[in-house]
Design a protein around this motif. Structure first.
Motif, PDB file in Angstrom:
ATOM      1  N   MET A 272     -52.096 -94.172  25.216  1.00  0.00           N
ATOM      2  CA  MET A 272     -50.962 -94.637  24.451  1.00  0.00           C
ATOM      3  C   MET A 272     -49.937 -93.511  24.381  1.00  0.00           C
ATOM      4  SD  MET A 272     -52.358 -97.104  21.418  1.00  0.00           S
ATOM      5  CE  MET A 272     -53.396 -95.911  20.642  1.00  0.00           C
ATOM      6  N   PRO A 273     -48.702 -93.857  24.345  1.00  0.00           N
ATOM      7  CA  PRO A 273     -47.647 -92.850  24.304  1.00  0.00           C
ATOM      8  C   PRO A 273     -47.472 -92.251  22.902  1.00  0.00           C
ATOM      9  CG  PRO A 273     -46.673 -95.034  24.347  1.00  0.00           C
ATOM     10  CD  PRO A 273     -48.160 -95.205  24.494  1.00  0.00           C
ATOM     11  N   LEU A 274     -48.445 -91.459  22.486  1.00  0.00           N
ATOM     12  CA  LEU A 274     -48.406 -90.795  21.182  1.00  0.00           C
ATOM     13  C   LEU A 274     -48.501 -89.287  21.397  1.00  0.00           C
ATOM     14  CD1 LEU A 274     -50.851 -93.118  19.206  1.00  0.00           C
ATOM     15  CD2 LEU A 274     -48.346 -93.131  19.109  1.00  0.00           C
ATOM     16  N   ALA A 275     -47.962 -88.525  20.450  1.00  0.00           N
ATOM     17  CA  ALA A 275     -47.911 -87.068  20.576  1.00  0.00           C
ATOM     18  C   ALA A 275     -49.278 -86.411  20.403  1.00  0.00           C
ATOM     19  CB  ALA A 275     -46.934 -86.503  19.556  1.00  0.00           C
ATOM     20  N   GLY A 276     -50.205 -87.069  19.726  1.00  0.00           N
ATOM     21  CA  GLY A 276     -51.517 -86.489  19.485  1.00  0.00           C
ATOM     22  C   GLY A 276     -51.563 -85.639  18.212  1.00  0.00           C
ATOM     23  N   THR A 277     -50.496 -85.673  17.452  1.00  0.00           N
ATOM     24  CA  THR A 277     -50.456 -84.945  16.177  1.00  0.00           C
ATOM     25  C   THR A 277     -51.147 -85.771  15.096  1.00  0.00           C
ATOM     26  OG1 THR A 277     -48.338 -85.929  15.545  1.00  0.00           O
ATOM     27  CG2 THR A 277     -48.262 -83.876  16.827  1.00  0.00           C
ATOM     28  N   LYS A 278     -51.234 -85.208  13.889  1.00  0.00           N
ATOM     29  CA  LYS A 278     -51.869 -85.924  12.786  1.00  0.00           C
ATOM     30  C   LYS A 278     -51.120 -87.218  12.457  1.00  0.00           C
ATOM     31  CE  LYS A 278     -53.865 -85.201   8.286  1.00  0.00           C
ATOM     32  NZ  LYS A 278     -55.042 -84.465   7.980  1.00  0.00           N
ATOM     33  N   GLN A 279     -49.800 -87.236  12.679  1.00  0.00           N
ATOM     34  CA  GLN A 279     -48.994 -88.418  12.385  1.00  0.00           C
ATOM     35  C   GLN A 279     -48.995 -89.434  13.530  1.00  0.00           C
ATOM     36  OE1 GLN A 279     -47.766 -85.223  12.035  1.00  0.00           O
ATOM     37  NE2 GLN A 279     -48.130 -85.146   9.832  1.00  0.00           N
ATOM     38  N   GLU A 280     -49.342 -88.991  14.722  1.00  0.00           N
ATOM     39  CA  GLU A 280     -49.354 -89.887  15.894  1.00  0.00           C
ATOM     40  C   GLU A 280     -50.664 -89.701  16.642  1.00  0.00           C
ATOM     41  OE1 GLU A 280     -46.022 -89.735  18.536  1.00  0.00           O
ATOM     42  OE2 GLU A 280     -44.608 -89.352  16.913  1.00  0.00           O
ATOM     43  N   LYS A 281     -51.721 -90.385  16.180  1.00  0.00           N
ATOM     44  CA  LYS A 281     -53.029 -90.164  16.794  1.00  0.00           C
ATOM     45  C   LYS A 281     -53.805 -91.419  17.159  1.00  0.00           C
ATOM     46  CE  LYS A 281     -55.422 -89.555  12.394  1.00  0.00           C
ATOM     47  NZ  LYS A 281     -54.538 -90.447  11.716  1.00  0.00           N
ATOM     48  N   ASP A 282     -53.499 -92.563  16.564  1.00  0.00           N
ATOM     49  CA  ASP A 282     -54.295 -93.755  16.868  1.00  0.00           C
ATOM     50  C   ASP A 282     -53.428 -95.011  16.887  1.00  0.00           C
ATOM     51  OD1 ASP A 282     -53.935 -94.513  14.205  1.00  0.00           O
ATOM     52  OD2 ASP A 282     -55.864 -93.720  13.577  1.00  0.00           O
ATOM     53  N   ILE A 283     -54.082 -96.141  17.059  1.00  0.00           N
ATOM     54  CA  ILE A 283     -53.355 -97.394  17.248  1.00  0.00           C
ATOM     55  C   ILE A 283     -52.524 -97.798  16.025  1.00  0.00           C
ATOM     56  CG2 ILE A 283     -55.233 -98.905  16.541  1.00  0.00           C
ATOM     57  CD1 ILE A 283     -54.333-100.665  19.008  1.00  0.00           C
ATOM     58  N   SER A 284     -53.005 -97.456  14.835  1.00  0.00           N
ATOM     59  CA  SER A 284     -52.207 -97.801  13.649  1.00  0.00           C
ATOM     60  C   SER A 284     -50.888 -97.027  13.650  1.00  0.00           C
ATOM     61  CB  SER A 284     -52.998 -97.544  12.365  1.00  0.00           C
ATOM     62  OG  SER A 284     -53.327 -96.179  12.254  1.00  0.00           O
ATOM     63  N   ASP A 285     -50.928 -95.775  14.111  1.00  0.00           N
ATOM     64  CA  ASP A 285     -49.699 -94.983  14.220  1.00  0.00           C
ATOM     65  C   ASP A 285     -48.771 -95.551  15.290  1.00  0.00           C
ATOM     66  OD1 ASP A 285     -50.676 -93.227  12.273  1.00  0.00           O
ATOM     67  OD2 ASP A 285     -51.735 -92.056  13.788  1.00  0.00           O
ATOM     68  N   TYR A 286     -49.354 -96.088  16.336  1.00  0.00           N
ATOM     69  CA  TYR A 286     -48.570 -96.712  17.406  1.00  0.00           C
ATOM     70  C   TYR A 286     -47.713 -97.845  16.835  1.00  0.00           C
ATOM     71  CZ  TYR A 286     -47.694 -99.352  21.739  1.00  0.00           C
ATOM     72  OH  TYR A 286     -47.105-100.039  22.771  1.00  0.00           O
ATOM     73  N   PHE A 287     -48.319 -98.661  15.983  1.00  0.00           N
ATOM     74  CA  PHE A 287     -47.578 -99.776  15.388  1.00  0.00           C
ATOM     75  C   PHE A 287     -46.626 -99.297  14.273  1.00  0.00           C
ATOM     76  CE2 PHE A 287     -51.176-102.168  17.244  1.00  0.00           C
ATOM     77  CZ  PHE A 287     -50.435-103.001  18.067  1.00  0.00           C
ATOM     78  N   LYS A 288     -46.985 -98.227  13.557  1.00  0.00           N
ATOM     79  CA  LYS A 288     -46.089 -97.675  12.533  1.00  0.00           C
ATOM     80  C   LYS A 288     -44.784 -97.166  13.158  1.00  0.00           C
ATOM     81  CE  LYS A 288     -49.635 -96.185   9.306  1.00  0.00           C
ATOM     82  NZ  LYS A 288     -50.375 -95.020   8.795  1.00  0.00           N
ATOM     83  N   LEU A 289     -44.852 -96.747  14.412  1.00  0.00           N
ATOM     84  CA  LEU A 289     -43.661 -96.229  15.097  1.00  0.00           C
ATOM     85  C   LEU A 289     -42.732 -97.350  15.556  1.00  0.00           C
ATOM     86  CD1 LEU A 289     -45.323 -93.393  17.199  1.00  0.00           C
ATOM     87  CD2 LEU A 289     -43.782 -93.128  15.246  1.00  0.00           C
ATOM     88  N   GLY A 290     -43.096 -98.600  15.245  1.00  0.00           N
ATOM     89  CA  GLY A 290     -42.222 -99.728  15.570  1.00  0.00           C
ATOM     90  C   GLY A 290     -42.616-100.493  16.818  1.00  0.00           C
ATOM     91  N   ASN A 291     -43.701-100.115  17.441  1.00  0.00           N
ATOM     92  CA  ASN A 291     -44.163-100.853  18.620  1.00  0.00           C
ATOM     93  C   ASN A 291     -44.745-102.190  18.190  1.00  0.00           C
ATOM     94  OD1 ASN A 291     -43.711 -98.852  20.816  1.00  0.00           O
ATOM     95  ND2 ASN A 291     -45.064 -97.627  19.533  1.00  0.00           N
ATOM     96  N   THR A 292     -44.652-103.173  19.071  1.00  0.00           N
ATOM     97  CA  THR A 292     -45.082-104.531  18.753  1.00  0.00           C
ATOM     98  C   THR A 292     -46.362-104.893  19.493  1.00  0.00           C
ATOM     99  OG1 THR A 292     -43.833-105.474  20.591  1.00  0.00           O
ATOM    100  CG2 THR A 292     -42.671-105.238  18.482  1.00  0.00           C
ATOM    101  N   HIS A 293     -46.914-106.038  19.133  1.00  0.00           N
ATOM    102  CA  HIS A 293     -48.087-106.579  19.825  1.00  0.00           C
ATOM    103  C   HIS A 293     -47.769-106.770  21.307  1.00  0.00           C
ATOM    104  CE1 HIS A 293     -50.551-109.958  21.342  1.00  0.00           C
ATOM    105  NE2 HIS A 293     -51.519-109.330  20.691  1.00  0.00           N
ATOM    106  N   GLU A 294     -46.564-107.258  21.597  1.00  0.00           N
ATOM    107  CA  GLU A 294     -46.168-107.503  22.986  1.00  0.00           C
ATOM    108  C   GLU A 294     -46.087-106.197  23.779  1.00  0.00           C
ATOM    109  OE1 GLU A 294     -44.542-108.904  20.342  1.00  0.00           O
ATOM    110  OE2 GLU A 294     -45.436-110.884  20.611  1.00  0.00           O
ATOM    111  N   SER A 295     -45.551-105.132  23.142  1.00  0.00           N
ATOM    112  CA  SER A 295     -45.466-103.850  23.857  1.00  0.00           C
ATOM    113  C   SER A 295     -46.855-103.262  24.087  1.00  0.00           C
ATOM    114  CB  SER A 295     -44.575-102.855  23.110  1.00  0.00           C
ATOM    115  OG  SER A 295     -45.129-102.508  21.862  1.00  0.00           O
ATOM    116  N   PHE A 296     -47.763-103.451  23.126  1.00  0.00           N
ATOM    117  CA  PHE A 296     -49.133-102.978  23.306  1.00  0.00           C
ATOM    118  C   PHE A 296     -49.833-103.763  24.417  1.00  0.00           C
ATOM    119  CE2 PHE A 296     -53.693-103.130  22.360  1.00  0.00           C
ATOM    120  CZ  PHE A 296     -53.981-101.774  22.464  1.00  0.00           C
ATOM    121  N   THR A 297     -49.637-105.076  24.422  1.00  0.00           N
ATOM    122  CA  THR A 297     -50.240-105.899  25.475  1.00  0.00           C
ATOM    123  C   THR A 297     -49.714-105.477  26.846  1.00  0.00           C
ATOM    124  OG1 THR A 297     -50.461-107.752  23.934  1.00  0.00           O
ATOM    125  CG2 THR A 297     -50.567-108.271  26.288  1.00  0.00           C
ATOM    126  N   GLN A 298     -48.413-105.217  26.943  1.00  0.00           N
ATOM    127  CA  GLN A 298     -47.839-104.789  28.216  1.00  0.00           C
ATOM    128  C   GLN A 298     -48.382-103.424  28.636  1.00  0.00           C
ATOM    129  OE1 GLN A 298     -45.921-106.692  30.248  1.00  0.00           O
ATOM    130  NE2 GLN A 298     -46.347-105.045  31.697  1.00  0.00           N
TER     131      GLN A 298
END
Length: 112
Positions: free
Chosen positions: A1-27
């Protein structure tokens, strides 16, 4: 996943907190699978049958009392499947970085 790997950007919940959608995750997931299996799909592509343009009738290779037991098409299909499986196994072995089970089977070490 395109996350920085920091404490704020480390897992799927952070991915969605950054504004990504179900469709972007599916893609993202579909792109990953396309990349992972592109070689296998390329190998199997010649094995596909176009039902709108079927192949010519295969010649019998082996028959008993006129009953075909093996045809050219059957032989090609079997070769396609064997080739694809062999390539997948070879690729998986190349990607694995762990110890070889033969080391334990033939006394080169203990499995524990």
């Amino acid at each position: 996943m395109p996350l920085a790997g920091t404490k704020q950007e480390k897992d799927i919940s952070d991915y969605f907190k950054l504004g990504n959608t179900h469709e972007s995750f599916t893609q993202l997931f579909m792109d990953f699978l396309d990349n992972l299996y592109s070689e296998t799909r390329a190998i199997l592509k010649p094995c596909e049958i176009d039902f709108n343009n079927p192949p010519v009738k295969s010649e019998m290779l082996i028959s008993i009392n006129g009953v075909p037991l093996g045809t050219q098409g059957m032989a090609v299909g079997i070769l396609c499947v064997v080739w694809a499986v062999w390539r997948s196994i070879r690729k998986d072995k190349r990607l694995q970085k762990g110890a070889d089970s033969e080391d334990y089977l033939f006394g080169k070490g203990e499995p524990w």
